[in-house]
Write a protein that holds these residues in place. Structure first.
Motif, PDB file in Angstrom:
ATOM      1  N   PRO A 132       0.799  -1.227   0.000  1.00 37.06           N
ATOM      2  CA  PRO A 132       0.000   0.000   0.000  1.00 37.06           C
ATOM      3  C   PRO A 132       0.833   1.278   0.000  1.00 37.06           C
ATOM      4  O   PRO A 132       0.346   2.324  -0.426  1.00 37.06           O
ATOM      5  N   GLY A 141       1.044   3.361  -3.133  1.00 35.68           N
ATOM      6  CA  GLY A 141      -0.107   4.142  -3.575  1.00 35.68           C
ATOM      7  C   GLY A 141       0.081   5.644  -3.502  1.00 35.68           C
ATOM      8  O   GLY A 141      -0.186   6.361  -4.478  1.00 35.68           O
ATOM      9  N   THR A 175      -3.857   1.724  -7.206  1.00 34.04           N
ATOM     10  CA  THR A 175      -4.438   1.675  -5.859  1.00 34.04           C
ATOM     11  C   THR A 175      -3.962   0.498  -5.018  1.00 34.04           C
ATOM     12  O   THR A 175      -4.068   0.541  -3.794  1.00 34.04           O
ATOM     13  N   PHE A 195      -5.588  -2.343  -5.227  1.00 33.96           N
ATOM     14  CA  PHE A 195      -6.767  -3.199  -5.175  1.00 33.96           C
ATOM     15  C   PHE A 195      -6.764  -4.155  -6.360  1.00 33.96           C
ATOM     16  O   PHE A 195      -6.721  -3.713  -7.512  1.00 33.96           O
ATOM     17  N   CYS A 242     -11.901   3.687  -9.691  1.00 32.92           N
ATOM     18  CA  CYS A 242     -11.417   4.769  -8.827  1.00 32.92           C
ATOM     19  C   CYS A 242     -11.724   6.112  -9.477  1.00 32.92           C
ATOM     20  O   CYS A 242     -11.573   6.267 -10.696  1.00 32.92           O
ATOM     21  N   VAL A 253     -12.312   4.622  -4.099  1.00 28.26           N
ATOM     22  CA  VAL A 253     -12.256   3.316  -4.743  1.00 28.26           C
ATOM     23  C   VAL A 253     -13.608   2.656  -4.526  1.00 28.26           C
ATOM     24  O   VAL A 253     -13.978   2.313  -3.397  1.00 28.26           O
ATOM     25  N   VAL A 302      -5.559  -1.270  -0.080  1.00 29.63           N
ATOM     26  CA  VAL A 302      -5.300   0.099  -0.540  1.00 29.63           C
ATOM     27  C   VAL A 302      -4.749   0.958   0.587  1.00 29.63           C
ATOM     28  O   VAL A 302      -5.013   0.717   1.768  1.00 29.63           O
ATOM     29  N   PHE A 359      -6.575   6.439  -0.302  1.00 27.47           N
ATOM     30  CA  PHE A 359      -7.767   6.068  -1.061  1.00 27.47           C
ATOM     31  C   PHE A 359      -8.900   5.747  -0.092  1.00 27.47           C
ATOM     32  O   PHE A 359      -8.682   5.126   0.955  1.00 27.47           O
TER      33      PHE A 359
END
Length: 594
Positions: free
Chosen positions: A11, A14, A57, A59, A66, A75, A89, A93
């Motif tokens: 994550p 991101g 992201t 994901f 998104c 998201v 994420v 986000f």
């Protein structure tokens, strides 16, 4: 070829990627940029090159999108992914529950004074953009080259593997007959096809452009006289020219927009799957654009006799692998030391030993204990859990065989289950039996049947946040429309449609339960004393035993108990001749009468 277990994107990747995207948006004067899961063909799964949502992201689910603004990044995910998205994420986000919260409403709240929304017109359908434009009159819409591509330095290249022909013995109908049949029903001059599985079905071809789904990434135009123009990457169709014949002309994919611009008269598009770019080019060319259903969708869904026979053969072969796996699991789990990854590798190994497996039909879902409550969980090196005493183990898997596609879920007790495990499992099983046993008149859709699977759970104040069933292809996509068993499915069920039957129950942080068979719609057998009404029913394709340790027989009706006993007896008769003595003994015990 088969599943790998890389460490997923952290994550912490991101925030810098989101910051780079926002910098580019600011340079171009965009207030919103949309990042969908989709590619230009609008299939459920995408090639690594098109995995923009996951790259940005973190994901990795198969549905979602998104919306990026200067000070917010939502998201949007449905009920299958609400546990998963929180783990994948970064905090920059914000998960948004969709479809309860619609994108248009969310954007209107974020930008009450209006602004500019930018999007890649290849990655959004015509109906999606039309709906947003209708609701967001205060926003200005503009198309753009993809901004994620501009900041993705190591973006993979596009798939380039060649297409292959799908044999008539498995297809059951020549592509010439299919083209003629569909063309005869067309009122328009031409129909534009953008879904890879539609093109695969129509032309009896397959590809390897998308992992787990043997579809060819291509575009096509079907004409009123039955001819087809096929647009594909350079060289991808070279090996199938003889198969395609003189009435199918192959072009480079770069010629697709020019061919659209040269069309005249009425042109059919399916706005629910056709990219907005295609609709725009047709309108600019002066075509009379007719919105309708992709002409391949319904014929593809109604399997012919050869496809149904192939599905049965594939399921019998797959069931042998599943039973060998379950016998292995029962022997190995008490010894300790197994992990989710071990289980996935073992199951895929048993499928490979059929010597007929082309690929798995999706990344195997194997969730132990609390991971089973993540509906579309995919194990990674980071999340890999041991298989321990007292766990429930949920395994959802399938195979791609040249004659059919399989999808099966079984939930197993590791050691002694609790009374709560047994009660919840039995309610889920009762829901699956309700669908398996139902007779229904012609004209009924999946939304009419969905409540039958949920009723035992509803009576206990429980439910699940996914559909009860989806369509399945014939050596094609494991998720195939238009049929389904869920609340919004208004498609009439027809003979030959293959669907999943998979109710479930999920206790976040504790366990998950899902039981899934594939079923095919058939004409119902006549009943003595019944009126002269045409009825349909389901024939079960999947024959693998349920875990008897998890069945609370006190909750079952006599009819439910009899159905399970007959199912297990049929499973034993079907599979025992194909098993070694040790596995046959295991299956005999697993299929003993309740």
């Amino acid at each position: 070829m088969f599943q790998t277990f890389e460490v997923q994107s952290s994550p912490d990747q991101g925030p810098p990627r989101l910051a780079a995207l926002r910098t580019l948006m600011a340079q171009k004067g965009f207030d919103v940029f949309l990042v969908p899961r989709a590619d230009a063909h609008q299939g459920e799964y995408v090639a690594p090159r098109d995995a923009r949502l996951a790259w940005l992201t973190g994901f990795s689910g198969s549905a979602g999108f998104c919306a990026v603004l200067a000070d917010a990044a939502g998201v949007f995910i449905d009920g299958r992914y609400r546990v998963q998205v929180r783990a994948q994420v970064a905090d920059v986000f914000t998960p948004v529950h969709w479809p309860e919260v619609q994108l248009a409403d969310w954007l209107a709240e974020q930008l009450p004074q209006g602004g500019t929304i930018a999007y890649d017109p290849w990655l959004h359908t015509a109906s999606e953009i039309a709906g947003l434009r209708e609701k967001l009159t205060a926003l200005t819409f503009t198309t753009t080259d993809n901004l994620v591509d501009a900041i993705w330095d190591d973006q993979p290249t596009a798939p380039d593997a060649p297409f292959t022909a799908h044999a008539l013995e498995h297809a059951g109908e020549t592509h010439a007959d299919k083209r003629a049949r569909l063309a005869a029903d067309m009122d328009e001059t031409a129909a534009v096809l953008t879904l890879p599985d539609s093109i695969a079905w129509l032309l009896n071809i397959r590809g390897t452009d998308i992992d787990r789904n043997p579809v060819p990434q291509a575009f096509a135009i079907l004409y009123k006289d039955g001819r087809v123009d096929l647009f594909a990457g350079a060289g991808k169709a070279d090996d199938i020219l003889e198969h395609l014949g003189p009435d199918v002309t192959v072009h480079d994919v770069d010629a697709f927009l020019g061919a659209l611009g040269a069309l005249k008269g009425q042109v059919l598009i399916d706005k629910r799957s056709c990219p907005d770019k295609v609709a725009t080019v047709l309108k600019e060319a002066g075509c009379d654009v007719i919105a309708g259903q992709d002409p391949c969708i319904l014929p593809k869904a109604c399997k012919n006799d050869a496809e149904v026979a192939g599905a049965k053969a594939a399921h019998e072969r797959d069931a042998v692998a599943m039973v060998r796996f379950l016998a292995w699991l029962d022997a190995m789990a008490p010894q300790g030391g197994l992990t989710e990854i071990d289980v996935v590798k073992a199951l895929e190994g048993f499928r490979m030993q059929t010597n007929a497996l082309r690929d798995i039909s999706f990344d195997t879902i194997c969730g132990a204990g609390p991971n089973g409550a993540i509906v579309h969980y995919r194990v990674s090196e980071e999340t890999n859990r041991p298989i321990t005493e007292g766990n429930l183990l949920l395994v959802d898997s399938g195979g791609q065989y040249i004659d059919g596609t399989t999808d099966i879920t079984r939930t197993m007790a590791i050691g002694t289950p609790t009374n709560e495990h047994k009660t919840c499992y039995t309610r889920v099983l009762q829901g699956m039996l309700a669908i398996s046993r139902i007779r229904f008149p012609k004209g009924v859709g999946g939304q009419h049947l969905d409540a039958l699977a949920r009723a035992p759970l509803w009576m206990a104040g429980q439910d699940y946040d996914h559909g009860t069933g989806h369509g399945v292809g014939s050596y094609l996509s494991v998720h195939e429309g238009p049929q389904g068993i869920y609340r919004q499915s208004d498609v009439t069920l027809k003979k030959g449609m293959i669907l999943s039957n998979e109710p479930g129950y999920y206790r976040e942080g504790a366990f998950g339960i899902r039981i899934e068979n594939l079923i095919v719609v058939i004409d119902a057998l006549a009943l003595a004393g019944a009126d002269d009404r045409k009825m349909l029913s389901f024939e079960t394709l999947t024959y693998v035993p349920f875990d008897r340790r998890l069945i609370d027989t006190a909750l079952l009706t006599h009819a439910e108990r009899d159905w399970i006993d007959r199912y297990h007896s049929d499973t034993l008769s079907l599979l025992a001749p194909r098993l070694d003595a040790q596995t046959r003994d295991w299956l005999t015990a697993a299929c003993a009468p309740l």
